[in-house]
Structure formats: structure tokens, C-alpha cells
Design a protein around this motif. Structure first.
Motif, mmCIF file in Angstrom:
data_model
loop_
_atom_site.group_PDB
_atom_site.id
_atom_site.type_symbol
_atom_site.label_atom_id
_atom_site.label_comp_id
_atom_site.label_asym_id
_atom_site.label_seq_id
_atom_site.Cartn_x
_atom_site.Cartn_y
_atom_site.Cartn_z
ATOM 1 N N ALA A 380 0.829 -1.204 0.000
ATOM 2 C CA ALA A 380 0.000 0.000 0.000
ATOM 3 C C ALA A 380 0.864 1.255 0.000
ATOM 4 N N LEU A 382 2.963 2.394 2.163
ATOM 5 C CA LEU A 382 2.946 3.130 3.430
ATOM 6 C C LEU A 382 4.325 3.060 4.081
ATOM 7 N N PRO A 384 5.359 1.582 7.241
ATOM 8 C CA PRO A 384 4.874 0.810 8.397
ATOM 9 C C PRO A 384 5.560 1.153 9.705
ATOM 10 N N LEU A 387 3.906 4.150 11.145
ATOM 11 C CA LEU A 387 2.581 3.791 11.642
ATOM 12 C C LEU A 387 2.707 3.086 12.987
ATOM 13 N N ILE A 408 -3.998 -2.376 4.430
ATOM 14 C CA ILE A 408 -4.944 -3.455 4.145
ATOM 15 C C ILE A 408 -4.729 -4.656 5.060
ATOM 16 N N GLU A 409 -3.879 -4.491 6.066
ATOM 17 C CA GLU A 409 -3.596 -5.538 7.052
ATOM 18 C C GLU A 409 -3.129 -6.829 6.384
ATOM 19 N N CYS A 410 -2.317 -6.665 5.353
ATOM 20 C CA CYS A 410 -1.869 -7.839 4.606
ATOM 21 C C CYS A 410 -0.839 -8.640 5.379
ATOM 22 N N CYS A 412 2.412 -8.267 5.378
ATOM 23 C CA CYS A 412 3.748 -8.364 4.767
ATOM 24 C C CYS A 412 4.803 -7.773 5.691
ATOM 25 N N VAL A 424 0.951 -5.613 12.541
ATOM 26 C CA VAL A 424 -0.467 -5.526 12.155
ATOM 27 C C VAL A 424 -1.360 -5.406 13.380
HETATM 28 S S1 SF4 Z 1 -0.072 -4.654 6.874
HETATM 29 FE FE1 SF4 Z 1 0.433 -4.537 4.693
HETATM 30 S S2 SF4 Z 1 -0.549 -2.616 4.019
HETATM 31 FE FE2 SF4 Z 1 -0.430 -2.544 6.254
HETATM 32 S S3 SF4 Z 1 1.469 -1.476 6.673
HETATM 33 FE FE3 SF4 Z 1 1.940 -3.670 6.732
HETATM 34 S S4 SF4 Z 1 2.637 -4.113 4.654
HETATM 35 FE FE4 SF4 Z 1 1.602 -2.125 4.559
#
Ligand code: SF4
Ligand code: SF4
Ligand code: SF4
Ligand code: SF4
Lengths: 512, 190
Positions: A380, A382, A384, A387, A408-410, A412, A424
């Protein structure tokens, strides 16, 4: 014709697809008891239409959509309603939710199924049909499809309709199997969607590790003008914004939906249920679930909604030794379950019995070393670690400045983080807190308004009482100097008999 | 007919006047700082701050007549927000005003209610429904948990109960990272 684009970041994950995708989809055995949650979708919970003791037919609506963003719920088999109450459901909280419990009579007696010719139906009637058939996105999000099949307010004309068959989660194969086995029905459902949305082009995105599915879908699309596109196997290609980017090159802006840039996206299994609903008159009462991990025969099962997970596991030969955790959804985006007695819902794409080998070895969480690995993989785009920093410090405003809600809470970032920080979890926590604060604010505003309305009412009543008292007592000779004339005028206006009042009020009201 | 027209005209005039009066009497002073303070206060309207509601407390803060740590329902978070707004240092909640508690709602034991209407008169947000000599009930959605209805009830049939958590209100909690094993609850796959 658009070629293939790419998205930033993502991961090559270890694939476990072949463990469950070699065998054809099996029908589930009919469980004796089904527990059907009334909230299987995003939006308002369905209103129950039945009560304990009612007889229901297979496919009968038992929960009515409540509001625009909601979906109907149906009896998955015929039988008797045992209860409408709160029962355990698959949810990370482990909390119960409202369910209709049905004891099967074993007869599988259907409602009258009436296929319709969708070309003759008004679009809004067709959308209503899908809403009442309980059609929601089966990719995992379970968003009501009827809402997404209405463009109004988003874009004039749809450029691209995308059918999502990417299925990027490393263990899940239910979309792979449905594309191999039911491609024609998927394309039939796609025709209905095309009829409603009138897109300029239709693209079907499938990860290139599924050659059989690609072949089946390509064959089914022959002569339709729909194009099947193989996309590189790279997690999370099946995530909506990433797939849109892969297939069209379009970037969906922060805080917007793909439809705002003229693209709409549905899961392949959703298209299948659209076909069943319209052309067979069958509401959504089952779905295909991948049972993977530490079970004896991992496979895909077409399960009735409301069937307990434990029954599906039993149909896969039971658990193998060493199951540590049961996960619904894939390991990347899914969540741990509290029990295997919870029912299959429209959002259940996979049940993963994870053993120690599937779970990351438990290692101590270390401080962030600002290595930037998370930034590299974030699809996305971002930051991370920023965040994380702000979410951890509960600085929610700042987290939002870094586009927390575009995450998107993927998973990664958590996956690659050398310090093993559960990133996450911090983002989910921060998002939930922000939503909760927003709700609190709205509640407080309501209380403020109600309090003010009450104050005004009390004051009004007081005025009226005083006016009545004054009417009973002989009027004082001189109006009180402190009281502004308006107040006495009001009092008199209320007190005096109608005809003489207008003059008394003396505000130029019509008297003749 | 004529009389009716006059009567209606008069009624209209009278209510117009009343409305006008109400507007004057209740005009929100439009003091922006009071508005901003009031927007931070939780609107429970419980009076624990020592004022007859959130707005009077907001006015007192703005006028420098009250400190910022007197609202228990707002708690730490509320004090921090007020401190930031007013450019002051946060301080702990004044224990004289009460303690921060989990959110509760009032529930009336309908078997024992004698229908005296006293609780209706006490509720600052009109969240109680009922008529004289009939059972009363609390609209849970609108109850702010102020507890003002408890004391007036002559038969003690009102109770405060914690707001039950449901799937719709459930939140992910702050990650607990065990210092020893460091094992997050999350399922991440190797
Ligand atoms: S969960 Fe996915 S979208 Fe969210 S910050 Fe981590 S890598 Fe980016
Ligand atoms: S990957 Fe982990 S350690 Fe590296 S910057 Fe991101 S959060 Fe910090
Ligand atoms: S103590 Fe009660 S009345 Fe006072 S500001 Fe806080 S919520 Fe409002
Ligand atoms: S004060 Fe108590 S008894 Fe009276 S109406 Fe309210 S709940 Fe009923």
C-alpha cells in the motif's frame, strides 16, 4: 488493451496450494444441526424472520436485510428452528452473536425455485433480487454485492469490471477449484454483472500458479470478449487495490474505492452465486471452504452455511497430531479461532489447522531497528514503521497522517520484520480505537442535543405554569420593571382568552 | 370559521413569540472556547464536576472558575484533551469529584417499579420512558450512565450495569508482548 502493471512491495510466500487443490470439490455431509449466524456480512445484522418451533424449507429466508448495506440469510436445509439466540461464531473476539439454529429433517425440501430472465428485469429489481438472495463477496470480506452493483454516486461509466481469481493466500485453493470445475457458471454470473454495470472491458485476474484454472476460465470465456489475465504469483495480488493496479495500472487514491476510478472488482465465487441466484432461483446457502494444514486429507468442501468447522475437519480425516491453532482465512490475513464448534459463514474461505511448522517460531520481540524492510514490502506504499511508532504511542492523529486507513492488514510488514514486532496488531488496535472514539463522539453529541432539548422543554413548562398562576391571581397593577416586556407578553399571550389576546400581545398580529 | 381563523392566527402568534423568547433565553453564547471545551466533555450530564451539566462546567473552565480535572467520566483522556486545547499541563483527576469507571447503563427492575415518575424527572437526557403508575423503562441506547436516577427512586429498583460487549463493539486490544517469549498472539507463517 492494457498490458500488465505491477504494484510496489509484496512477498513471495511459501506455497502450500498443492496439498489441497488436487482433489475435486466434495459436497459436505448433511449435519444434524446447523447454526446460521444472522451477521455473515459487512453491514447491519439481518432481522430474524423465524422463531423457535417454525418449520423451514431449504432456501427459505430466515433473516431479512435491514438497511441498505445488509444481506439476507436463508435456511441451508429443511427442518425445524430450535432457537434464535446468541451462539459462538467465528470471530477473533470469541464473542457470541445472533444465530438461527435449525435441526435438519434430513429431507432437503427446497422452496419453489424460480429462475428469472435477468435481461428483462429492471436493474434495481435485479439488484434487489441479489440482495434478497443473500449474495455477498465470497473472497472473505462479505460485502453485500447488490451495493457494489450500483454505480450511482461513484462514476458515470464503468471502465473495467474485474473478476478476482488471484487467490494469493498461500494455503487457500477454493477459488482455484471452483474456476476449474465451474467456469461456465462463473461466466454466466459474470454476464449478469456485465448487464448491470455495462463496463467497457472485463478482465479476469488469476495468479500464474494456477494454470488449470486459467485454461478452464479461458475456455469458458471464448467468444465473450472477456479477457483472462495471468498475474505474477506475488502476495497480496488478490487484494483489491493491488489487483486493480496490476490489471489496469490505475492507482486507487487514499480514502477512495476502485469504483471511484472506474473499476469494480468481484470474487469468482461471488459470480458463481450470482448465477445460481438469478438463473436457478437458489439463494446463497453454501460455499466452498478449503480445509488445510494439519488434517489428514486437506481438500475443498462445499459446505452448508451454519455447519460446524469440526464436521468439515472430520470429513478431511480429522486432525493430525501437533495442531497448535485453528485459523479462519489464510495465515496472512486470517485470525485464530477459539473453538472448532463455530459455524461456516459466507466469509469462511479457509480453515487452517496450523501446527508449529506453519506458525512462526516464537521469538522475542525486539525494538525496531529502523531497517526499512517493512517499507520495502508494503504493497500500500505506506511507512509501516512510522505507523507502528505512532500506533504504539497511541498518537492516533499522527498515525492517520501516515494513512493508517490505507493499510490493508496484509501482514507483509510483520512477516519480514527482523525484530518480530507484531506490526499488524498495532494497526488493528489503532483503527479500532479511532472508530470507537468516533462512535463515542457521536453518542456524546446525541446526549448534548437531548439534554439541551430537555432544558428548553423544562423552561417552557415553567413559563406555562407561571402564566397559569398569573391568570388565576388578579393581575398586578404594574408590570415588573425588571421583566422584559416580551416575557410578560408571552405570559399574557398564553393566558388570555383567544380573541382579546392578539391585541394584548400587541405585535401587529392580524386581528380582523 | 372566522373565529377559527382568528384562533389559529393567535396560536401561531403566541407560539412564534414563545419560540422567539426561547431563542433569546437559550441562545448559545457562541463563545468559541466554550464550544470547544464542551465538545471535549463527554456529555454524561452527571454533575460530578460540581456544575449542573457539561456546558456550565465548560463555561466555568473558560471563565477560569474551574480546573480541568473535575470530570470523572471524561477521565485521563478528557483531561489530556482539555490540557492540550488550553495549553496547560495535564494533571490527575481530582479524587473529590469521583473516579473514572467503566461505562454503565441504568436498568429498571420492572417488577418492582411503582410508576412514581421520579426517575424521569431526574434523567438529564430524557432516556427514561413511562407514565404515572405504569412500569418505567430505560432506553439503553440513550442512557449516558450519569446515575442521577438512582437516588430519587423510592423503591431502589434501578441498577447500573456494565455495557455488555458485543461483536459490534468489540475492539482489538493493545498488543501484549510477553517480555520473555515475546510471542504475539498473531498467526504469522514461516
Ligand atoms: S499490513 Fe500490509 S498494508 Fe499494512 S502497513 Fe503492513 S505491509 Fe503495509
Ligand atoms: S521491519 Fe521491523 S525493525 Fe525494520 S524498520 Fe520495520 S518495524 Fe523496524
Ligand atoms: S462531570 Fe458529568 S456533568 Fe460534569 S462535565 Fe463531566 S460528564 Fe459533564
Ligand atoms: S423512580 Fe423507581 S419506582 Fe419510580 S418510576 Fe422510576 S424506576 Fe419506577
Amino acid at each position: 488493451m492494457s498490458g500488465l502493471f505491477s504494484f510496489h512491495g509484496g512477498l513471495k510466500t511459501v506455497r502450500h496450494k498443492t496439498e489441497s487443490n488436487r482433489e475435486a470439490i466434495r459436497a459436505s455431509v448433511l449435519p444434524q444441526r446447523l447454526t446460521v449466524p444472522l451477521r455473515q456480512h459487512i453491514g447491519a445484522i439481518a432481522k430474524p424472520l423465524v422463531q423457535a418451533g417454525d418449520r423451514v424449507l431449504k432456501g427459505q429466508m430466515i433473516g431479512q436485510p435491514d438497511g441498505y448495506i445488509s444481506a439476507a440469510v436463508h435456511a441451508p436445509t429443511s427442518g425445524v428452528v430450535k432457537a434464535v439466540d446468541q451462539r459462538p461464531v467465528p470471530h477473533p473476539s470469541g464473542l457470541p452473536d445472533w444465530c438461527v439454529t435449525i435441526d435438519s429433517d434430513g429431507e432437503e425440501r427446497w422452496i419453489a425455485r424460480e429462475p428469472v430472465d435477468y435481461r428483462r428485469l429492471h436493474p434495481s429489481a435485479l439488484r434487489n433480487l441479489l440482495r434478497n438472495a443473500g449474495v455477498v463477496g465470497l473472497g472473505g470480506a462479505a460485502f453485500p454485492s447488490a451495493v457494489k452493483l450500483n454505480l450511482s454516486g461513484h462514476c458515470e461509466r464503468l471502465e473495467t469490471l474485474i473478476l478476482n481469481g488471484a487467490e494469493c493466500e498461500p494455503w487457500i485453493t477454493c477459488d482455484d477449484r471452483i474456476m476449474r470445475e465451474r467456469a461456465a457458471e462463473i461466466v454466466a454470473g459474470l454476464h449478469v454483472m456485465v448487464h448491470l454495470l455495462e463496463p467497457r472491458e472485463v478482465l479476469i485476474g488469476i495468479e500464474d500458479d494456477k494454470p488449470e484454472a486459467i485454461a478452464a476460465m479461458t475456455a469458458a470465456c471464448a467468444g465473450t470478449g472477456y479477457a483472462v489475465r495471468a498475474v505474477p504469483t506475488r502476495y497480496p495480488s488478490g487484494s483489491v487495490k493491488q489487483l486493480v493496479r496490476l490489471l489496469t495500472g490505475k492507482e486507487t487514491p487514499v480514502d477512495s474505492l476502485p469504483v471511484d476510478v472506474g473499476v469494480q472488482c468481484f470474487n469468482v465465487a461471488t459470480a458463481y452465486t450470482v448465477h445460481r441466484a438469478v438463473e436457478c432461483g437458489e439463494p446463497v446457502i453454501s460455499r466452498i471452504v478449503t480445509i488445510a494444514g494439519h488434517v489428514n486429507q486437506p481438500r475443498n468442501i462445499e459446505s452448508l452455511l451454519g455447519a460446524p468447522f469440526a464436521g468439515l475437519v472430520a470429513q478431511c480425516g480429522g486432525y493430525r497430531d501437533g495442531v497448535e491453532r485453528l485459523i479462519m482465512g489464510g495465515p496472512m490475513m486470517g485470525f485464530a479461532l477459539h473453538s472448532d464448534e463455530v459455524p461456516v459463514t459466507k466469509a469462511t474461505n479457509c480453515v487452517l489447522a496450523a501446527g508449529a511448522a506453519e506458525l512462526a517460531p516464537e521469538q522475542p520481540v525486539m525494538p525496531c531497528i529502523r531497517c526499512g524492510a517493512c517499507v520495502e514490502v508494503c504493497p500500500a506504499d505506506l511507512l509501516p514503521q512510522q505507523l507502528y511508532w505512532h500506533a504504539r504511542a497511541k498518537e492516533f492523529d499522527k498515525a492517520q497522517d501516515y494513512h493508517l486507513f490505507s493499510c490493508i492488514e496484509c501482514g507483509c510488514c510483520s512477516y519480514v520484520c527482523p525484530s518480530r514486532i507484531p506490526l499488524v496488531q498495532y494497526y488493528r488496535y489503532a483503527k479500532n480505537e479511532i472508530w470507537a472514539q468516533e462512535k463515542e463522539k457521536q453518542k456524546a453529541e446525541l446526549a448534548r442535543q437531548r439534554h439541551q432539548a430537555r432544558q428548553e422543554r423544562l423552561e417552557r413548562e415553567k413559563q406555562e405554569r407561571e402564566a397559569k398562576l398569573r391568570q388565576k391571581a388578579p393581575p398586578r397593577a404594574e408590570p415588573n420593571a425588571e421583566k422584559p416586556s416580551i416575557e410578560t407578553a408571552v405570559a399574557r399571550a398564553k393566558a388570555a382568552p383567544a380573541p382579546s389576546l392578539a391585541t394584548a400581545a400587541g405585535t401587529g398580529q392580524q386581528t380582523d | 370559521m372566522f373565529v377559527a381563523v382568528i384562533a389559529l392566527g393567535v396560536l401561531a402568534g403566541a407560539s412564534g413569540l414563545l419560540l422567539g423568547f426561547a431563542a433569546v433565553r437559550f441562545r448559545v453564547e457562541g463563545d468559541p472556547i466554550v464550544e470547544k471545551i464542551d465538545a471535549i466533555l463527554p456529555q454524561t450530564q452527571c454533575g460530578q464536576c460540581g456544575f449542573a451539566g457539561c456546558r456550565p462546567y465548560a463555561e466555568a473552565i473558560a471563565a477560569g472558575e474551574a480546573d480541568i480535572n473535575q470530570c470523572p467520566p471524561g477521565g485521563e483522556g478528557g483531561i489530556a484533551a482539555l490540557a492540550e486545547l488550553l495549553g496547560r499541563d495535564p494533571k490527575p483527576l481530582n479524587p473529590e469529584n469521583g473516579a473514572e469507571k467503566p461505562k454503565m447503563v441504568a436498568v429498571i427492575d420492572e417488577q418492582n417499579c411503582i410508576g412514581c415518575t421520579l426517575c424521569i424527572q431526574a434523567c438529564p437526557v430524557d432516556a427514561i420512558l413511562g407514565a404515572a403508575k405504569h412500569m418505567h423503562t430505560v432506553i439503553a441506547r440513550e442512557c449516558t450512565g450519569c446515575e442521577l436516577c438512582l437516588a430519587p427512586c423510592p423503591v431502589d429498583c434501578i441498577q447500573m450495569v456494565p455495557v455488555a460487549q458485543t461483536i459490534a463493539t468489540w475492539k482489538w486490544t493493545y498488543p501484549v508482548v510477553d517480555a520473555k517469549t515475546g510471542s504475539p498472539a498473531e498467526a504469522s507463517v514461516a
